[in-house]
Design a protein around this motif. Structure first.
Motif, short mmCIF file in Angstrom:
data_model
loop_
_atom_site.label_atom_id
_atom_site.label_comp_id
_atom_site.label_asym_id
_atom_site.label_seq_id
_atom_site.Cartn_x
_atom_site.Cartn_y
_atom_site.Cartn_z
N ALA A 230 0.81 -1.21 0.00
CA ALA A 230 0.00 0.00 0.00
C ALA A 230 0.84 1.27 0.00
N HIS A 231 2.03 1.20 0.55
CA HIS A 231 2.89 2.38 0.64
C HIS A 231 4.18 2.21 -0.17
N GLY A 232 4.13 1.40 -1.19
CA GLY A 232 5.32 1.19 -2.02
C GLY A 232 6.19 0.08 -1.46
N ASN A 233 7.18 -0.31 -2.24
CA ASN A 233 8.07 -1.40 -1.87
C ASN A 233 8.98 -0.97 -0.73
N LEU A 234 8.83 -1.61 0.43
CA LEU A 234 9.64 -1.23 1.60
C LEU A 234 11.12 -1.48 1.36
N ALA A 235 11.46 -2.47 0.57
CA ALA A 235 12.87 -2.78 0.31
C ALA A 235 13.57 -1.65 -0.42
N GLU A 236 12.82 -0.86 -1.18
CA GLU A 236 13.41 0.25 -1.93
C GLU A 236 13.43 1.55 -1.12
#
Length: 372
Positions: A230-236
């Motif tokens: 929901a808030h974008g890829n956390l890894a990036e």
């Protein structure tokens, strides 16, 4: 011979008695008390009241030379830093130096927080540079070099002039110009003594409860698929260095939700058809024992602080270097020993302090494929 034997026995008994005397009296038979020299080697902290600060001095000009040779490759020529580290300089004004409060710390529109915006005490800068810098060779700077680098950093922030010579004699004057010197409070009784705080009562007076303890909670919840990204890829959204890397939220969580499923190997979630494929025998790495010796060298000289085996950190991965320079052991040995810049990006690599033989060992390992 009898006289000689008696002399040897006497010396041996005296040695044993000396060891016994040196052992700790608190824990009989376990270790010994540290010598004053050993304690002094660890007792290097510098307090906000400058207790522990050694005598010495260093100019802004000298600090610039040391900075460009040993600091700029990570922190930038002007303290603006590069791709990995947070900026050290910026966000402070002449008015902040007058008031001792950094106005932009309370400005939500300002993009970030630099070190000089936050740190209230010049002793903190001196102490940290002395004990931890440079990253690849901590504690290698002389006392005068630490004074010089600190002076240069303060000069970048407009705290001291270009011709300033920082020393143990005038560092208290510099403290009176730190931009955020009034942004720190000591009224919380967290200091070791009363010299920094008037508070006499501790913040808390809780005592440990050792009865009727609740059982340790077990967390079994997980992000549902519709909320996972929901808030974008956390890894990036996390840096490539440090403990928090972030989960790859573009991919669904493994089947069978819960902590056990998350910890399960990825192969367990692979289709049965793929699992049924016969495993391809891995090609054994050449020189396994040599590889272990080389990996030990990489750890000894903190190469892994900037390079990982198969992904980019501050510098390129060992696998990428091996692929690009396969068979070029002599070239790689020169780069390792002398440093360089511009080949893999804007962040240069400083010259390394290892021996020629050790540089050649690492270079040969890279040229042969960087085996594990």
């Amino acid at each position: 011979m009898s006289r000689f034997r008696n002399a040897v026995l006497t010396v041996a008994l005296l040695a044993v008695a000396g060891v016994a005397a040196a052992q700790s009296t608190k824990y009989p038979g376990v270790g010994r008390n540290a010598t004053p020299k050993e304690v002094a080697a660890w007792d290097i902290d510098v307090r906000p009241d400058f207790k522990g600060l050694p005598a010495g001095s260093g100019s802004v000009a000298k600090g610039q030379d040391v900075w460009e040779g040993k600091c700029a490759h990570c922190h930038g020529i002007f303290g603006e830093s590069g791709e990995v580290f947070s900026p050290l300089v910026g966000g402070t004004t002449a008015e902040d130096i007058k008031t001792g409060r950094v106005a932009k710390l309370t400005d939500p529109s300002f993009p970030g927080r630099t070190t000089l915006m936050k740190v209230p005490t010049v002793s903190t800068l001196w102490d940290y540079i002395n004990r931890a810098m440079p990253w690849n060779a901590p504690k290698s700077l002389s006392t005068d070099e630490v004074y010089a680098v600190t002076a240069f950093l303060l000069n970048l922030g407009g705290i001291v002039p270009d011709n300033y010579v920082l020393s143990d004699k005038n560092i208290r004057d510099v403290q009176a110009r730190m931009p955020n010197r009034n942004g720190m409070t000591t009224e919380h009784n967290m200091w070791p003594g009363p010299e920094f705080s008037k508070v006499k009562k501790a913040d808390t007076s809780n005592v440990a409860c050792m009865k009727d303890c609740t059982p340790e909670p077990k967390v079994a919840s997980f992000l549902p698929d519709y909320a996972r990204n929901a808030h974008g890829n956390l890894a990036e959204q996390n840096r490539l260095v440090g403990p928090q890397h972030g989960a790859d939220t573009t991919k669904p969580e493994p089947k069978g939700a819960g902590a056990a499923a998350v910890a399960a190997p990825v192969a367990a979630a692979a289709p049965a058809k793929e699992q049924a494929k016969p495993a391809v025998a891995a090609k054994p790495a050449a020189g396994g024992a040599d590889n272990k010796a080389t990996l030990a060298l990489l750890s000894k000289y903190s190469c892994t602080a900037c390079h990982a085996m198969d992904k980019k950190l501050v510098g390129p991965s060992f696998a990428d270097i091996a692929k690009k320079h396969a068979g070029k052991a002599d070239y790689l040995a020169g780069k390792i020993k002398n440093g360089g810049s511009g080949v893999w990006g804007p962040i240069p690599m400083p010259a390394q302090s290892l021996s020629e033989a050790e540089a050649k060992t690492i270079a040969a390992w890279l040229a042969a494929g960087a085996g594990k």
